[in-house]
Design an enzyme around this catalytic site. Structure first.
Site, PDB file in Angstrom:
ATOM      1  N   ASP A  88      -9.947  -1.233   2.844  1.00 14.64           N
ATOM      2  CA  ASP A  88      -9.618   0.295   2.383  1.00 14.64           C
ATOM      3  C   ASP A  88      -8.245   0.749   2.952  1.00 14.64           C
ATOM      4  O   ASP A  88      -7.841   1.607   2.103  1.00 14.64           O
ATOM      5  CB  ASP A  88     -10.799   1.005   2.868  1.00 14.64           C
ATOM      6  CG  ASP A  88     -11.991   0.505   2.049  1.00 14.64           C
ATOM      7  OD1 ASP A  88     -12.249   0.643   1.021  1.00 14.64           O
ATOM      8  OD2 ASP A  88     -12.642   0.000   3.050  1.00 14.64           O
ATOM      9  N   ASP A 122     -12.073  -1.318   7.037  1.00 14.44           N
ATOM     10  CA  ASP A 122     -12.969  -1.105   6.041  1.00 14.44           C
ATOM     11  C   ASP A 122     -13.945  -0.022   6.177  1.00 14.44           C
ATOM     12  O   ASP A 122     -14.957  -0.036   7.030  1.00 14.44           O
ATOM     13  CB  ASP A 122     -13.939  -2.529   6.089  1.00 14.44           C
ATOM     14  CG  ASP A 122     -14.970  -2.747   5.074  1.00 14.44           C
ATOM     15  OD1 ASP A 122     -14.989  -1.904   4.322  1.00 14.44           O
ATOM     16  OD2 ASP A 122     -15.566  -3.754   4.857  1.00 14.44           O
ATOM     17  N   HIS A 168      12.290  11.640  -1.356  1.00 15.78           N
ATOM     18  CA  HIS A 168      13.084  11.042  -0.309  1.00 15.78           C
ATOM     19  C   HIS A 168      14.545  11.099  -0.665  1.00 15.78           C
ATOM     20  O   HIS A 168      14.744  11.057  -1.874  1.00 15.78           O
ATOM     21  CB  HIS A 168      12.717   9.521   0.008  1.00 15.78           C
ATOM     22  CG  HIS A 168      11.562   9.628   0.434  1.00 15.78           C
ATOM     23  ND1 HIS A 168      11.033   9.599   1.954  1.00 15.78           N
ATOM     24  CD2 HIS A 168      10.127   9.452  -0.179  1.00 15.78           C
ATOM     25  CE1 HIS A 168       9.876   9.240   2.122  1.00 15.78           C
ATOM     26  NE2 HIS A 168       9.149   9.277   0.700  1.00 15.78           N
ATOM     27  N   ASP A 220      10.305  12.224   7.172  1.00 11.96           N
ATOM     28  CA  ASP A 220      10.675  12.186   5.664  1.00 11.96           C
ATOM     29  C   ASP A 220      11.481  13.397   5.337  1.00 11.96           C
ATOM     30  O   ASP A 220      11.059  14.472   5.558  1.00 11.96           O
ATOM     31  CB  ASP A 220       9.349  11.926   4.947  1.00 11.96           C
ATOM     32  CG  ASP A 220       8.662  10.764   4.958  1.00 11.96           C
ATOM     33  OD1 ASP A 220       8.926   9.803   5.498  1.00 11.96           O
ATOM     34  OD2 ASP A 220       7.418  10.552   4.274  1.00 11.96           O
ATOM     35  N   ASP A 260      14.841   8.530   8.053  1.00 12.22           N
ATOM     36  CA  ASP A 260      14.260   7.881   6.645  1.00 12.22           C
ATOM     37  C   ASP A 260      15.261   7.085   5.787  1.00 12.22           C
ATOM     38  O   ASP A 260      16.345   7.566   5.412  1.00 12.22           O
ATOM     39  CB  ASP A 260      13.923   9.252   5.941  1.00 12.22           C
ATOM     40  CG  ASP A 260      13.039   9.079   4.775  1.00 12.22           C
ATOM     41  OD1 ASP A 260      12.877   7.817   4.460  1.00 12.22           O
ATOM     42  OD2 ASP A 260      12.617   9.903   4.081  1.00 12.22           O
ATOM     43  N   HIS A 282       1.662  13.731   4.908  1.00  8.65           N
ATOM     44  CA  HIS A 282       1.321  12.675   4.222  1.00  8.65           C
ATOM     45  C   HIS A 282       0.700  11.616   4.765  1.00  8.65           C
ATOM     46  O   HIS A 282       0.734  11.395   6.103  1.00  8.65           O
ATOM     47  CB  HIS A 282       2.747  11.913   3.733  1.00  8.65           C
ATOM     48  CG  HIS A 282       3.310  12.849   2.358  1.00  8.65           C
ATOM     49  ND1 HIS A 282       4.510  12.830   2.077  1.00  8.65           N
ATOM     50  CD2 HIS A 282       2.871  13.325   1.384  1.00  8.65           C
ATOM     51  CE1 HIS A 282       4.835  13.559   0.967  1.00  8.65           C
ATOM     52  NE2 HIS A 282       3.570  13.857   0.608  1.00  8.65           N
TER      53      HIS A 282
HETATM   54 ZN   LIG Z   1       6.178   8.755   4.524  1.00  7.86          ZN
HETATM   55 ZN   LIG Z   2       6.243  11.965   3.559  1.00  2.00          ZN
END
Ligand SMILES: [Zn+2]
Ligand SMILES: [Zn+2]
Length: 589
Positions: A80, A476, A398, A193, A225, A105
């Site tokens: 998963d 999992d 990004h 990011d 990033d 995120h």
């Molecule tokens: Zn990211």
């Molecule tokens: Zn992000």
């Protein structure tokens, strides 16, 4: 330092890599009686996309930056989630003092529930980031609310020898920060990011001023990033999608259904504003998007005018031209809202010939087939399908090459470590950085690191000195009515419970079961007589599951495979108390 042989990601022998190898040998030769050293170890997200995590240590203090997950590829059935190997964190023991988060995120916070039990200290993040973590902790039954410490951009936090300043950056969701960490050997900047959105939806600008000030002050090392380094120019602001959506709001006769990432709060705001303008009601459809919209509204990051929002259960009470549905499932995930809607299997939302379905997200590599299948189902309902290759309905979060260059010119670091990307993005970012800082007196040195590399900074300079254990742990999450009871298993563990392969033949025309499903077990230990009846009953579970499915579901191999996997896993768990890896193999005959 704990050392172990970790399989290295294959990398082409670039000149840079050679330089580094030489530098590494030179530094190792000088080893011995080493003074205090800043050690930075990327544990994920360097040499790959996803599961971003990094450890920063000085003597007896380690801080962790981000703790993300990676989503499995479709061929990693039975898995998963993927999180970073936490062995290195374990070896640091009670030296680990805090976890610092850049934004909300999943590839930055998804592994927080797995990392929290590894140390005692606080978790620092902005309000939005921490709000997104709370439901995760609840799901895992972790009581740690008092460890979550909210910070704001420009605030500072001191942890042992480190002072961490949070700097606002722009990205595809609100409340994202970069970190400027003052260490005994200099300032380390970690961008998190970002893109540089100069017309942000919420009016909160990228803190270019502070980046420039730090650059003028002198920065030891920049970690930045690299996701979109191979895109030229600038990425473009979030508001860029408004034009395309305006057209769609004007031209769509029926219902407008937009699938996007559940964390794309800015996209939600654009859609809500347009819905208000074009007199449509907005329904969020899908568990994660409903939850995130609720959190974002509570914190004031998503503003929905009174009377605009309706529940998904109310969608059928409105004429279709009066409705906008914002849904999950942009990646074709079988259990998400849009894929269910597409096969006419959603309780409240149905599609018709006048409706338009928009995929307002990029296709994550590996998901193309699943997405294409959902599109075909939508087309079968007679609805229009719009993707970002047809209209500008998605913009990346990004920064592209020029934005990455701008940050390099502002920060002007002594050392540069590209992060967040596969090796080719990292090496491209390194090349670009050398071009940005080409003057001899700037002496930029690039360290091209990979997961597990121990990067050292001290009075003698910087080098990749050693390798810490790093890798991936497969998770999992069988969440069938057993909240908090989650099994963390790596491949060794997995071998203990074995593998069950169910070969199921389905008639191409009829979609019905052909013959008996064949069940093969490896490493799944039960008594022989028991096994016979167990497998016989498992075959019956398969037959029942297929019979109970709709015609269109049966024609969708991906969806049926997922359904059978869930059913069989539940069956074996209940009957044997074990959790074998279940791999249904559907064959059309
Ligand atoms: Zn990211
Ligand atoms: Zn992000």
């Amino acid at each position: 330092m704990n050392q172990s042989a970790v399989p290295d990601v294959s990398a082409s022998a670039s000149g840079l890599r050679r330089d580094l190898a030489e530098a590494r040998h030179a530094s190792l030769a000088r080893e011995g009686g080493s003074p205090a050293t800043l050690e930075v170890v990327p544990l994920g997200g360097v040499g790959e996309f996803g599961m971003n995590m990094m450890a920063v240590s000085w003597e007896d203090t380690t801080i962790l930056i981000d703790a993300g997950v990676m989503f499995p590829e479709p061929d990693q059935l039975g898995v998963d989630l993927i999180i970073p190997d936490l062995t290195y964190v374990e070896t640091r023991g009670d030296k680990v003092k805090a976890l610092v988060l850049t934004h909300g995120h999943e590839d930055h916070i998804g592994a927080v529930p797995h990392v929290l039990p590894q140390f005692d200290g606080p978790v620092y993040g902005t309000a939005m980031t921490l709000a997104l973590i709370e439901p995760k902790l609840e799901e895992h039954g972790i009581e740690a609310k008092d460890r979550l410490k909210t910070v704001k951009p420009r605030e500072r936090v001191t942890i042992g020898p480190f002072t961490i300043e949070f700097l606002r950056v722009t990205h595809s969701m609100p409340d994202c920060v970069a970190l400027a960490i003052t260490t005994p050997v200099g300032i380390m900047v970690h961008t998190g990011d970002f893109k540089i959105d100069q017309t942000p939806i919420d009016g909160e600008h990228f803190d270019l001023h502070r980046f420039a000030e730090l650059g003028a002050q002198g920065v030891l090392v920049l970690f930045a990033d690299s996701t979109n380094i191979d895109r030229r120019g600038f990425t473009g602001p979030e508001i860029e999608v408004i034009d395309a959506f305006e057209e769609l709001f004007t031209s769509t006769q029926g219902k407008l259904v937009v699938a996007t990432f559940s964390s794309s709060v800015y996209r939600m705001q654009v859609l809500v504003d347009l819905a208000a303008q074009f007199d449509r009601k907005v329904a969020f459809v899908g568990r994660s998007i409903v939850q995130n919209a609720e959190i974002a509204q509570r914190l004031g990051y998503l503003r929905v005018p009174a009377g605009v929002q309706i529940r998904d259960s109310d969608v059928q009470n409105y004429a279709s031209q009066d409705v906008l549905c914002v849904t999950t499932g942009s990646q074709g995930e079988p259990q998400a809202a849009l894929p269910r809607i597409a096969i006419n299997d959603h309780r409240f939302v149905k599609l018709g010939p006048d409706d338009t379905v928009v995929f307002s997200a990029r296709a994550i590599p590996g998901n193309e087939k699943a997405i294409a299948r959902v599109m075909s189902h939508v087309a079968r309902r007679g609805a229009d399908v719009i993707t970002d290759s047809m209209k500008h309905v998605h913009v990346s979060g990004h920064g592209s090459e020029e934005e990455l260059k701008l940050v390099l010119s502002l920060v002007r670091p002594r050392y540069f470590v590209p992060i967040h990307g596969e090796y080719r993005q990292l090496s491209q970012h390194a090349r670009v950085a050398k071009r940005v800082m080409s003057r001899a007196d700037e002496r930029l040195q690039v360290l091209l690191a990979e997961n597990g590399d121990i990067i050292q900074f001290d009075s003698r300079g910087a080098r990749i000195a050693d390798k810490a254990p790093a890798g991936r742990v497969l998770i999992d999450v069988t969440r069938v009515g057993e909240v908090g009871d989650e099994v963390l298993r790596d491949r060794r563990h997995l071998a203990g419970d074995g593998v069950i392969v169910a070969v199921v033949a389905i008639g191409r025309q009829t979609g019905t079961l052909v013959g008996e499903p064949e069940i093969v077990a490896r490493g799944f230990v039960v008594a022989e007589d028991e096994a016979q009846s167990l497998f016989k009953d498992a075959a019956a579970v398969i037959a029942e599951c297929i019979q109970a499915s709709g015609v269109e579901e049966r024609a969708d191999q991906g969806l049926m495979t997922e359904k059978l996997r869930v059913e069989l896993r539940r069956f074996f768990k209940k009957r044997s108390g074990r959790r074998p890896l279940v791999l249904p193999m559907l064959m059309e005959i």
